[in-house]
Enzyme design. Structure first.
Site, short mmCIF file in Angstrom:
data_model
loop_
_atom_site.label_atom_id
_atom_site.label_comp_id
_atom_site.label_asym_id
_atom_site.label_seq_id
_atom_site.Cartn_x
_atom_site.Cartn_y
_atom_site.Cartn_z
N HIS A 153 -7.80 -5.31 -0.67
CA HIS A 153 -6.54 -4.64 -0.39
C HIS A 153 -5.59 -5.53 0.42
O HIS A 153 -4.38 -5.31 0.44
CB HIS A 153 -6.80 -3.34 0.36
CG HIS A 153 -5.63 -2.43 0.42
ND1 HIS A 153 -4.90 -2.08 -0.70
CD2 HIS A 153 -5.03 -1.79 1.47
CE1 HIS A 153 -3.91 -1.27 -0.34
NE2 HIS A 153 -3.97 -1.09 0.96
N SER A 182 0.85 -1.19 0.00
CA SER A 182 0.00 0.00 0.00
C SER A 182 0.88 1.24 0.00
O SER A 182 1.68 1.43 -0.92
CB SER A 182 -0.95 -0.04 1.20
OG SER A 182 -1.95 0.93 1.08
#
Length: 688
Positions: free
Chosen positions: A662, A547
């Site tokens: 994610h 991320s």
């Protein structure tokens, strides 16, 4: 007005020109046949190499054994008079949500009752559901609002569930898939934040909050707050106590700023608070607030990082009767808080190590330290709202997570369960060093190595870091890292660079926007110090991050390719020119800046990995991975980076999981595969 129009027009023209100059823009079309064919080809190429590495299959089997182990701690969530737990294993790859009485849980051999079988539900509905939690109806908890993601993304479907008959209620509350939320006001009323059909914010989050009555259409629910399209998002939520149901709306104008609104007697009240303050909870009729900057109010001078309180009744009347609860020093910060019936628990970080305190309130705040385990990482678990029972966990690099049950009133606690160690931790050591960054700031980092390490510059070393969003990186035990890296002769490093929350808001804010390069300079300083200490060398040094950490390693290898020989770049941001146009990207402009504003693009463009790729460089052979179903950080970042590097002639590896959101994985099998691929790559580059 004319000048503003010209600025907007220039920004639009710039975006159009850039889009025309980007030959890989088509890869942002997530589910297009052309894009998915490209993904399939890259997956095949990468898996062929990494899965054929010596020891891959054994590593995968060991990882899967770890993830599926029944010896894991069944994390307790106290809801009413029961303990709930979500569990995944070999028999339940998508998981079961289950429950047992507290005394049964504490017996060591609890009798679990399955409440929802997510595998069976997925089969029934022909969906790859991922359980995203549930909120119960206070005080009986016989009804729940269950959040289900289709494939692991942030968007969820919310369905009403009867916890007595254990069925979803036909014609009950149902909220279609969106990045929204819902809270109980009472049995027949919800506070809902979702896409009501009138659009969402530019970040993809709700911009309206409504009160929804049972047996009415959601679209006709009563509007109580209407935000702006350029807000980050608007969320409403409730907090229940025996005395009152608090109804709170937060309007986030950016990731770190916004305002709070309270519904009191049917009216909307906006307290006069700093825009960067954080409402941390309500305890004993006191509203708890965390300060991100100094604040002078009511004759008091509060400092950045303080936690303060004010009686709820005073807050809504515009009072200034604020009191200090906690004031961290330069090397400490508040990691988290939780509350039992009578005690506020505060988990502090001091030089990246945890300390636990209890606070009681009787007109003034009284503090007492709890004699919890030291030299590691404490994390607060579930707390009972009807007693002073709570749970907490303790771990460090060489001590597996241990669950404790505490009595907040007395400060006493007992061990409930300790995980077994999957590797011989007694053979390893942990050291904490610090190094001066480019501007002289001292940056701490941990090194986990074999006790008999030779300082000859030949040790395969992996640096993990994050450096963003005030998220601290703390010492933690990883069986996967132990068996797949440390036991193979590797060294593991955790770097506590700026941008994180290790030392509070100031540590985070030091790396915002135009100061972002400080974070990367911290990162490089740690690598250089490891090399100077002869722990490792550039040929033996690797980095990994996901991320914002994926952006970190992307900057790492584009700015300083001379430092690293392996890079794991997971679910990353990389195209910082278009990040704010993709999925939730607009919500992060308070962290990185707005690339559509020329002055801000001027500093962003200096580090944006996608724009800073150059031909003829000696980049390491990067391993990128992401998920098709990541609806937070767009998979287009990783896809386009791989396409561009490949076109430039660089050798790279790429894997895209077709689900997982994610997190990159939804089941233990997927998690084991991702771990094995990562360490197979690292061993190939740094050990073989």
């Amino acid at each position: 007005m004319k000048k503003t129009f010209l600025v907007i027009l220039l920004a639009i023209m710039t975006q159009v020109i850039f889009a025309q100059d980007d030959p890989y823009l088509w890869l942002e079309d997530v589910d297009a046949g052309k894009s998915l064919n490209w993904v399939e080809q890259w997956n095949e190429k990468t898996l062929k190499v990494l899965m054929s590495q010596p020891g891959y299959e054994e590593m995968y089997e060991k990882d899967l054994e770890i993830y599926n182990s029944t010896d894991r701690i069944a994390s307790p969530s106290i809801i009413g008079n029961l303990v709930y737990n979500f569990w995944q294993d070999e028999e339940h790859p998508r998981g079961i949500w289950r429950r047992t009485p507290l005394q049964s849980y504490l017996s060591g051999e609890p009798h679990w009752e399955t409440v929802i079988d997510v595998d069976a539900l997925s089969k029934q509905d022909n969906e790859k559901y991922v359980f995203k939690g549930a909120s119960g109806l206070y005080p009986d908890y016989d009804r729940f609002l269950v959040n289900l993601s289709k494939g692991g993304g942030d968007a969820v479907v919310i369905r009403e569930f009867d916890a007595v008959s254990k069925v979803f209620i036909e014609n009950g509350f149902y909220i279609p898939e969106a990045k929204g939320s819902a809270s109980w006001i009472d049995r027949n009323t919800l506070m809902v934040s979702t896409d009501f059909g009138d659009g969402v914010t530019t970040s993809g989050y709700p911009k309206q909050v409504k009160i929804w009555k049972r047996d009415t259409d959601l679209k006709n629910a009563r509007l109580v707050f209407d935000g702006q399209e350029d807000d980050m998002g608007i969320w409403g939520y409730t907090t229940h106590t025996k005395d009152k149901t608090y109804q709170i709306i937060t309007q986030r104008t950016s990731f770190y700023t916004g305002s709070y609104h309270i519904i009191e007697n049917g009216e909307l009240v906006k307290p006069d608070l700093p825009e960067d303050i954080e409402l941390s909870g309500i305890f004993n009729k006191q509203v708890l607030l965390s300060l991100k900057s100094d604040w002078n109010i009511g004759g008091n001078s509060f400092k950045q990082g303080d936690m303060i309180s004010i009686p709820y009744a005073d807050l809504i009347k515009g009072g200034t009767n604020y009191q200090l609860i906690v004031r961290p020093d330069e090397r400490s910060s508040i990691a988290e808080t939780n509350a039992t019936k009578n005690v506020l628990l505060v988990n502090m970080l001091t030089n990246v190590k945890s300390e636990l305190y209890k606070y009681t309130y009787n007109g003034t705040w009284q503090k007492e330290k709890i004699d919890a385990p030291e030299l590691g990482n404490i994390s607060l678990g579930s707390a009972d709202e009807d007693s002073d029972t709570y749970f907490f966990y303790f771990q460090n690099f060489l001590m597996p997570s241990t669950l404790y049950k505490g009595d907040a009133a007395t400060g006493q606690f007992v061990k409930v369960k300790a995980l077994k160690s999957w590797f011989a931790t007694e053979d390893y050591q942990v050291q904490q060093f610090e190094v001066a960054s480019k501007d002289g700031t001292m940056i701490p980092y941990f090194v986990v190595s074999h006790k008999e390490i030779k300082l000859n510059g030949k040790n395969p070393t992996l640096i993990s870091a994050y450096g963003g969003f005030e998220v601290p990186r703390l010492p933690s035990y990883s069986a996967i890292t132990g068996t797949s890296w440390l036991e193979k002769g590797g060294v593991f490093v955790l770097a506590n660079i700026r941008g994180g929350g290790e030392f509070g808001p100031k540590w985070h804010q030091a790396g915002l926007k135009e100061n972002r390069q400080r974070i990367y300079d911290d990162y490089f300083a740690v690598a250089e110090d490891l090399i100077a200490r002869k722990i490792t060398s550039p040929k033996k040094l690797g980095i990994s991050g996901g991320s914002n950490g994926g952006l970190l390693v992307g900057v790492g290898f584009t700015q300083r390719p001379d430092l690293y020989n392996a890079v794991v770049c997971a679910v990353p941001l990389l195209d910082m020119k278009r990040y704010n146009k993709l999925l939730a990207g607009a919500s992060w402009m308070a962290e990185y800046g707005n690339p559509d504003i020329p002055e801000e693009w001027e500093y962003i463009k200096k580090y944006s990995p996608y724009q800073n790729l150059k031909e003829g460089m000696e980049y390491p052979e990067v391993f990128f991975y992401t998920s098709t179903r990541d609806d937070r950080v767009h998979p287009g970042h990783a896809r386009k980076m791989v396409a561009k590097m490949s076109e430039m002639g660089y050798k790279v590896y790429y894997f895209e999981n077709t689900e997982g959101g994610h997190a990159g994985a939804s089941t233990n099998e997927q998690r084991a595969k991702m771990a094995a691929l990562q360490y197979s790559y690292l061993q190939m580059k740094l050990m073989n």
